[in-house]
Design a protein around this motif. Sequence first.
Motif, PDB file in Angstrom:
ATOM      1  N   ALA A 131      -8.515   3.705  -1.192  1.00 36.70           N
ATOM      2  CA  ALA A 131      -7.597   3.718  -0.048  1.00 36.70           C
ATOM      3  C   ALA A 131      -8.368   3.789   1.267  1.00 36.70           C
ATOM      4  CB  ALA A 131      -6.638   4.900  -0.160  1.00 36.70           C
ATOM      5  N   GLY A 176      -3.485  -1.261  -5.924  1.00 40.16           N
ATOM      6  CA  GLY A 176      -2.250  -0.629  -6.384  1.00 40.16           C
ATOM      7  C   GLY A 176      -1.898  -0.965  -7.820  1.00 40.16           C
ATOM      8  N   MET A 196       0.819  -1.209   0.000  1.00 36.75           N
ATOM      9  CA  MET A 196       0.000   0.000   0.000  1.00 36.75           C
ATOM     10  C   MET A 196       0.854   1.261   0.000  1.00 36.75           C
ATOM     11  SD  MET A 196      -3.066  -1.192   2.568  1.00 36.75           S
ATOM     12  CE  MET A 196      -4.106  -2.603   2.161  1.00 36.75           C
ATOM     13  N   GLU A 253      -0.190   1.995 -10.079  1.00 27.18           N
ATOM     14  CA  GLU A 253       1.112   2.537  -9.691  1.00 27.18           C
ATOM     15  C   GLU A 253       2.044   1.464  -9.137  1.00 27.18           C
ATOM     16  OE1 GLU A 253       0.972   6.002  -7.255  1.00 27.18           O
ATOM     17  OE2 GLU A 253      -0.733   6.883  -8.327  1.00 27.18           O
ATOM     18  N   LEU A 254       1.505   0.257  -8.936  1.00 34.40           N
ATOM     19  CA  LEU A 254       2.289  -0.833  -8.365  1.00 34.40           C
ATOM     20  C   LEU A 254       2.875  -1.661  -9.510  1.00 34.40           C
ATOM     21  CD1 LEU A 254       3.069  -2.048  -5.606  1.00 34.40           C
ATOM     22  CD2 LEU A 254       1.078  -3.549  -5.807  1.00 34.40           C
ATOM     23  N   TYR A 297      -5.236   1.933  -9.196  1.00 35.16           N
ATOM     24  CA  TYR A 297      -4.368   3.112  -9.255  1.00 35.16           C
ATOM     25  C   TYR A 297      -3.239   2.941 -10.276  1.00 35.16           C
ATOM     26  CZ  TYR A 297      -6.683   4.720  -4.983  1.00 35.16           C
ATOM     27  OH  TYR A 297      -7.600   5.155  -4.074  1.00 35.16           O
ATOM     28  N   GLY A 340      -4.545  -4.666  -1.281  1.00 31.12           N
ATOM     29  CA  GLY A 340      -3.480  -3.712  -1.592  1.00 31.12           C
ATOM     30  C   GLY A 340      -2.883  -3.959  -2.961  1.00 31.12           C
ATOM     31  N   THR A 365       3.704   1.609  -1.607  1.00 28.04           N
ATOM     32  CA  THR A 365       4.221   1.849  -2.955  1.00 28.04           C
ATOM     33  C   THR A 365       3.127   1.858  -4.021  1.00 28.04           C
ATOM     34  OG1 THR A 365       4.651  -0.535  -3.182  1.00 28.04           O
ATOM     35  CG2 THR A 365       6.463   0.854  -2.436  1.00 28.04           C
ATOM     36  N   GLY A 366       1.908   1.480  -3.642  1.00 27.96           N
ATOM     37  CA  GLY A 366       0.832   1.368  -4.618  1.00 27.96           C
ATOM     38  C   GLY A 366      -0.015   2.609  -4.799  1.00 27.96           C
ATOM     39  N   GLY A 367       0.383   3.720  -4.151  1.00 28.88           N
ATOM     40  CA  GLY A 367      -0.338   4.969  -4.350  1.00 28.88           C
ATOM     41  C   GLY A 367      -1.411   5.266  -3.323  1.00 28.88           C
ATOM     42  N   LEU A 368      -1.614   4.357  -2.361  1.00 25.63           N
ATOM     43  CA  LEU A 368      -2.660   4.592  -1.363  1.00 25.63           C
ATOM     44  C   LEU A 368      -2.270   5.679  -0.376  1.00 25.63           C
ATOM     45  CD1 LEU A 368      -3.115   1.555  -2.428  1.00 25.63           C
ATOM     46  CD2 LEU A 368      -4.468   1.268  -0.350  1.00 25.63           C
TER      47      LEU A 368
END
Length: 426
Positions: free
Chosen positions: A220, A253, A69, A259-260, A257, A249, A71-74
């Motif tokens: 999130a 992510g 979470m 971003e992960l 999002y 998560g 690194t995943g943008g949350l």
Amino acid sequence: MSISLVLFGGLTIFLLLGVPIAISIGFASLLGLIFSKMPTVYLAQGSFVAVDSFPLMAVPFFILAGNLMETGGLSKRLVRVANVLMGSYTGGLATVTVIACAFFAAISGSGPATVAAIGSIMIPAMIKKGYSKDFASAVAASGGALGILIPPSIVMVVYGVVGSVSIGDLFIAGIIPGIVISAVLIAVGYVISKKNGYSGTGEKFSFKEFVVALKDAFWALLAPVIILGGIYGGVFTPTEAAVVAVVYGFVVGAFIYKELKFDQIYNSLYKTAITVGSVMIIIGVATTFGRLMTMYQIPHKMAMFLSTISQNKYVILMLINLFLLFIGMFMETLATVIILTPLLLPVVTNLGVDPIHFGILLVVNSEIGFLTPPLGVNLFVASNISKISIEKITKAILPFIIALFAAVTLLTFVPQISTFLPRLLK
């Protein structure tokens, strides 16, 4: 008395020599086994049995969920919600940091992970706005300590396993104390900000922008609702909730999002493996240490000793608070919980203290341990982000530590703050 000297004397000597905490506890346990003329293989057997526990499986999964979470943008979306809500006021960025830490604590369960996730965003933002580096670091470090109080909490899982206390009840008991501690940290941050002229963003609150931020952070903010709602609704156990948190998560992510990425997933798994490895070693050897104490009735002797001081449970609890404050400066949090729970829990329960109440006190004292040198882990994480010395952060964080101990005192004398919700839902 002899076995007590061997166990605690050996542990103290090894720690003073700078031996890592897990090895220190293991060596002390080994000395205790040799002194007791017990098979030394008991250390290995006891350590294996200790970590072979279904509830303890929640620990690696919550750690992994927090890393994913982060690194995943949350985390940055949680910061944005808090910033729109409170960023415009005096010391607004300090308040935003604490609120964002509280949000992230509800999905990570770890203090250092919360500092890393929120501090990496908010410390540079505060410095850019004119806040001093030491104050910005102190705010992030103290706010990150909420990671082990606001449920879910890795420390609560370990306490629940060692003390045979309901982890679900501990989680729900942490909600009101978590709000109280958050308010205390915000108040200290506000007073210091006002004194030093740290302003907010200068932008007026915009309801439209707040709605946009809420919409962007929907997934999130939904994480703690799913995790905690599932536990309290009886849908899954805390251990199963940790697995759900990892899957959630990852999905949010990577696919919502977006971003992960693969390298971030790999890094999250790597960081988790390193952390879990050290945690499980500590849990294993500390459990053997604790069993030796129980075998030789050290908790009973401790109870007898404390009863000669006072029969008033609040006097005993305050003495324990001071003792934990001292121990937190030198011993890692999980080791403290595993070693001292079988030692102290029978003492306080004999005096009529609710195990849930004592668990919350132990967790809040552990929060302070994250902030006190030389072993204050949160200080090192914040120092790594802001690139300033531990000494400077330590000086800046003293008002927060004093305020936290005042909050511990309040929680000690008003146990209903901790026990109200668990009793209400039973």
